[in-house]
Scaffold this active site. Sequence first.
Site, PDB file in Angstrom:
ATOM      1  N   ASP A  48      38.017  34.914  43.844  1.00  0.00           N
ATOM      2  CA  ASP A  48      36.964  35.598  44.594  1.00  0.00           C
ATOM      3  C   ASP A  48      35.719  35.767  43.721  1.00  0.00           C
ATOM      4  OD1 ASP A  48      37.893  37.603  42.954  1.00  0.00           O
ATOM      5  OD2 ASP A  48      38.305  39.039  44.552  1.00  0.00           O
ATOM      6  N   SER A  49      35.799  35.296  42.465  1.00  0.00           N
ATOM      7  CA  SER A  49      34.604  35.171  41.623  1.00  0.00           C
ATOM      8  C   SER A  49      33.558  34.313  42.330  1.00  0.00           C
ATOM      9  CB  SER A  49      34.958  34.551  40.268  1.00  0.00           C
ATOM     10  OG  SER A  49      35.719  33.368  40.432  1.00  0.00           O
ATOM     11  N   GLU A 119      45.300  41.411  43.225  1.00  0.00           N
ATOM     12  CA  GLU A 119      45.072  42.356  42.135  1.00  0.00           C
ATOM     13  C   GLU A 119      45.861  43.634  42.354  1.00  0.00           C
ATOM     14  OE1 GLU A 119      40.885  43.147  41.648  1.00  0.00           O
ATOM     15  OE2 GLU A 119      40.369  41.016  41.531  1.00  0.00           O
ATOM     16  N   GLU A 186      43.606  40.439  32.619  1.00  0.00           N
ATOM     17  CA  GLU A 186      42.149  40.351  32.451  1.00  0.00           C
ATOM     18  C   GLU A 186      41.615  41.516  31.616  1.00  0.00           C
ATOM     19  OE1 GLU A 186      39.852  39.513  35.973  1.00  0.00           O
ATOM     20  OE2 GLU A 186      37.961  39.760  34.908  1.00  0.00           O
TER      21      GLU A 186
HETATM   22  O1  KIV Z   1      38.253  35.541  40.755  1.00  0.00           O
HETATM   23  C1  KIV Z   1      38.541  34.932  39.712  1.00  0.00           C
HETATM   24  O2  KIV Z   1      37.973  33.896  39.370  1.00  0.00           O
HETATM   25  C2  KIV Z   1      39.591  35.493  38.889  1.00  0.00           C
HETATM   26  C3  KIV Z   1      39.796  34.902  37.530  1.00  0.00           C
HETATM   27  C4  KIV Z   1      38.722  35.308  36.627  1.00  0.00           C
HETATM   28  C5  KIV Z   1      41.156  35.226  36.989  1.00  0.00           C
HETATM   29  O3  KIV Z   1      40.264  36.389  39.291  1.00  0.00           O
END
Ligand code: KIV
Length: 290
Positions: A48-49, A119, A186
């Site tokens: 979700d980044s 998460e 993380e």
């Molecule tokens: O959303 C994402 O890209 C992530 C990674 C940084 C582990 O959760």
Amino acid sequence: MGSLKKITAPQITGYKSKGRKVVMITAYDATFARLAEAGGADMVLVGDSLGMVVQGHDSTLPVTLDDVIYHCRAVSRGLSRAHLVGDMPFMSYKVSRQQALENAARLVQEGRVESVKLEGGLDVADQVAALTSAGIPVVGHVGLLPQSVHAVGGFKLQGRTAVDRVRILEDAKALVQAGAFCLVLESIPLELAAAITSEVPVPTIGIGAGPHCDGQVLVIYDMLGMNEGFEPRFLKTYAPLGRTIREAVAAYADEVREGVFPGPEHSTSLSESKSEALPLYGGVDVPRTH
Ligand code: KIV
């Protein structure tokens, strides 16, 4: 057919006992996915980044399930071997087991992912157990939880106090107990990551968690230097693509303005156009219609 060649969740779990490191990287489209796989990534995460590096938001919170599904479908077309993980976005799984099951099923059916990531720790253990029982492999995620950015007060290192470290370790164990086949760690101190790694039987995949994890994950735009100015300590920039792209576009702009591009070698005259196939986007040959 294709999926039989793909790296599976049990294979990833098995890397730990073989002492093989897990290489995970994010991707959001088919082109980057194809390059990531060609570079040797075991797992490709549609994180979700994407809310930050693709959509331009300042957090991951605005990302919707439909957004993630759209990008997963694109990435799936670029992969033939690497394991595809789809991130479950903010509030798409916390409400209930039922909600988590329905949304994870959409990621599998519509997004064509092989596993989902979510998460949380003890608070989502029920959801992890439900998904695992339904045959959907789950990647856990503890430490800094970007979907809780407002609650934790920013994107900062977690596990600074002994109480927090115990909680994060217990969360990791709860996820494994519930069936998670690997865990993302993380932004935690390397000592805590080492302790979790030695206490859980599944691979730990770190980002900002030091060298003792069983694998690593980075956001592809960040490790390629495309997010210029973003230089946190945990990040290594493997190629300065931000600069390369800027310079390439500037050269193109100059050449267009000066009438240098396209030159004769990039142009086709009527006399030579008869039977030639014209390669278009992504190397697809499109027959001429004239
Ligand atoms: O959303 C994402 O890209 C992530 C990674 C940084 C582990 O959760």
